[in-house]
Every structure is written in C-alpha cells, then in structure tokens.
Enzyme design. Sequence first.
Site, PDB file in Angstrom:
ATOM      1  N   ASP A 127       4.075   2.204  -3.057  1.00 13.77           N
ATOM      2  CA  ASP A 127       3.892   3.301  -2.362  1.00 13.77           C
ATOM      3  C   ASP A 127       4.673   3.728  -0.939  1.00 13.77           C
ATOM      4  O   ASP A 127       5.130   2.545  -0.805  1.00 13.77           O
ATOM      5  CB  ASP A 127       2.259   2.887  -2.008  1.00 13.77           C
ATOM      6  CG  ASP A 127       1.836   3.954  -0.745  1.00 13.77           C
ATOM      7  OD1 ASP A 127       2.291   5.059  -1.510  1.00 13.77           O
ATOM      8  OD2 ASP A 127       1.053   3.208   0.050  1.00 13.77           O
ATOM      9  N   ASP A 129       3.350   6.206   2.032  1.00 16.13           N
ATOM     10  CA  ASP A 129       3.044   5.861   3.389  1.00 16.13           C
ATOM     11  C   ASP A 129       1.846   4.396   3.442  1.00 16.13           C
ATOM     12  O   ASP A 129       1.449   3.956   2.184  1.00 16.13           O
ATOM     13  CB  ASP A 129       1.726   7.131   3.470  1.00 16.13           C
ATOM     14  CG  ASP A 129       3.138   8.642   2.741  1.00 16.13           C
ATOM     15  OD1 ASP A 129       2.331   9.427   3.894  1.00 16.13           O
ATOM     16  OD2 ASP A 129       3.638   8.432   2.498  1.00 16.13           O
ATOM     17  N   ARG A 172      -5.969  19.034   1.806  1.00 10.78           N
ATOM     18  CA  ARG A 172      -4.885  18.841   3.047  1.00 10.78           C
ATOM     19  C   ARG A 172      -4.107  19.790   3.232  1.00 10.78           C
ATOM     20  O   ARG A 172      -3.676  19.898   4.033  1.00 10.78           O
ATOM     21  CB  ARG A 172      -4.427  17.033   2.873  1.00 10.78           C
ATOM     22  CG  ARG A 172      -5.860  16.451   2.977  1.00 10.78           C
ATOM     23  CD  ARG A 172      -5.380  14.615   2.821  1.00 10.78           C
ATOM     24  NE  ARG A 172      -4.886  14.272   1.744  1.00 10.78           N
ATOM     25  CZ  ARG A 172      -4.386  13.280   1.317  1.00 10.78           C
ATOM     26  NH1 ARG A 172      -4.107  12.251   2.303  1.00 10.78           N
ATOM     27  NH2 ARG A 172      -4.025  12.872  -0.142  1.00 10.78           N
ATOM     28  N   GLY A 216       2.350   9.139  -3.083  1.00 15.51           N
ATOM     29  CA  GLY A 216       0.997  11.016  -2.924  1.00 15.51           C
ATOM     30  C   GLY A 216       1.614  11.502  -1.596  1.00 15.51           C
ATOM     31  O   GLY A 216       1.627  12.649  -2.315  1.00 15.51           O
ATOM     32  N   ASP A 283      -1.008   0.045  -0.826  1.00 15.14           N
ATOM     33  CA  ASP A 283      -2.606  -0.074   0.076  1.00 15.14           C
ATOM     34  C   ASP A 283      -3.605   0.904  -0.050  1.00 15.14           C
ATOM     35  O   ASP A 283      -5.030   0.626   0.284  1.00 15.14           O
ATOM     36  CB  ASP A 283      -1.751   0.668   1.689  1.00 15.14           C
ATOM     37  CG  ASP A 283      -1.537   1.798   1.769  1.00 15.14           C
ATOM     38  OD1 ASP A 283      -2.784   2.382   3.308  1.00 15.14           O
ATOM     39  OD2 ASP A 283      -1.411   2.956   1.235  1.00 15.14           O
TER      40      ASP A 283
END
Length: 334
Positions: A127, A129, A172, A216, A283
Amino acid sequence: MSENVPDFEAGQAGTGATWVFTLIDRSSVERGLGAVVELVSEQGLELERIEALSQVQPDGRIATTERVQASGGEPGYSCAEVWAHGDLENEEAVRAELRELADELEMDLALQPVSEYGRERRLAVFDMDSTLIQGEVIDELAKLAGVGERVSAVTAAAMRGEIEFQESFRRRVALLAGLPEARVRELLGRIPLMHGAERLFRTLKQMGYKTAILSGGFTFFGAHLEELLGVDHVYANVLDIAQGVVTGQVNAPIVDGARKAALLVEIAEREGVALEETIAVGDGANDLPMLRLAGMGVAFHAKPVVRAEARFAMTRVGLDGLLYLLGVADWEWV
C-alpha cells in the site's frame, strides 16, 4: 542471554513442525524473551535455540543497533528469534495470544512455521498512503483545497472499514473539485517516506525481489515513489484534471481492496511467482484482501481491525524491520 531469559537446554528436533517466534522492538527485546519462552513451554513445544538478528554485546545482551541515514542518526532496533519444535494444536489461537502479549510488552511479535520462514519470497507489494509514506495524499490535497476536516473524517471511517471504499473514495474526490493542478504537484516534496522505506527497497532489490505499489491513492504520487525507490510495478487511481484544475470526477476502475487482491494475482503470474512466495504490506481495511491472499500478509502500523485479521503485524519499528521477518540480520541490510 540475560537474567530475563529462563535457563533452558536446547533440545533435538523430534516429531512435528519447527516454529520461529520473532521479537522486534526499538529497545532491547531481552525483556520479552522470558514471556515468549514461557509461551513455547505452555504450548508443549521443545525449545531449540535463541538467535539474535541484531547486535549482541560482549556480555551476551541483545543490543539496540544504531542506524545512520543521510539525514542523520536514527534510533535502532533489537531483534531475536526463538526456535521451537513440535505440534501446535491451534496456530491461530497462539497468534491471538501473541497479539495480546505484544500489546502488553509493547513490542512486535510474530510466529511462522519454518516451512514459510526465511528468504523464500520473490515479490513484495505495498500500500502507499500511511505505509510507504507518512500520510494520506488525499487528506493533504483536501487541506490545500480547504476541505481537510471533511475529507479526513471520511478517510478515517473508510480505513476502519465503516464505509465501503469505493463510495468513500468518490465522496472525497468530489470535495477536491476546483483545486489547481499546480497545488497538487506541491505534495511531491512535502510528504516524507516512511522510516526505513529506502533501506528496505535497497535490500529487497539486492535479494532479487520484484516490488509493486498497489494503492487506493493517486498515480501522480505513485510515479514519484516509483522513481525514488525503484519500484517495478505501480497501480493507483488517476486524479482527473482538466483545464488545470481537479474535476472531482473519478476514473474507473477504482483501486479498492478487491482490485488490490486481483492485481497481486496478476503481477505474481506475470513475474512467475507463486502466491505463497509473495509479501503484502498495508495499514487499512482495503488492504485486507491482499494481506489474506499473500504468503506473508503484514499489517504495518495498522488500524485495530487490520491487525486483528492479518497473520503478521508491525507497529513499533520502520518498514526495514520487515527484513527481520525474512530472517535477514540487520548487519546484512544495505
């Protein structure tokens, strides 16, 4: 070892599997060895040996090794392995007990059978971020757009698994409409890498690993990390920009949890790597599908729901601490 470790006599391997219990922390793991050895005994396993993967001082204590980066000194880590032999009636129950013990001791603890242990991995996917970088790109963009608190609230709910990722992502991105492209580019030098990221990628590359980012987040930041870390594959979402401003629209397909898992399979097949030979690190709740699918799924500084479901969790050290789970002593790190 130290007074924290009960006396034992190393046994000879008998029937059953061999297990490796790994202890990792920023202070000496000696304080946790006694508890882990006691757990080994309670499970009816035969203790074979204790090995240090970080520096051992002349008096036998497992020290905390200082690392030096270009930016200056960085607190070091301490790591030891407890090797044991025998049959575990309920491996998942032992893992749950280790999670509780890790919280109590405030260190990272891991368990793996020797059949899965070591360097027999060939592909590592991450991942981006809050895993490879110290922040969420979309939250930082929201601050620039003046909608920081609104977007952060949705991000947090999505990472906890309270809102379906695709819906949260659309909400978002819509709030970013009108943000100038020039402001977007400002983030490339603003969000720092996660501690240990550069060392981890250098060492994995030397070991012959292929690496990938499955995010993402957004492709513009993924491309930045691709160049900075030498990543082999990058998949993320496109931030739609027209006439110099963010449109607030979302381009399909969105890289969500299901897409990350599918990409892991796709890249592994392309590289000729079995899923058992893969590592996935993340995470958030949207990382769980790939963490479950990979041979080694690691919840890194993760939300509680992710830590509870992942087979491995790291919360006390930087990304380079992952190398300990592969059996790589820190004096071998690049």
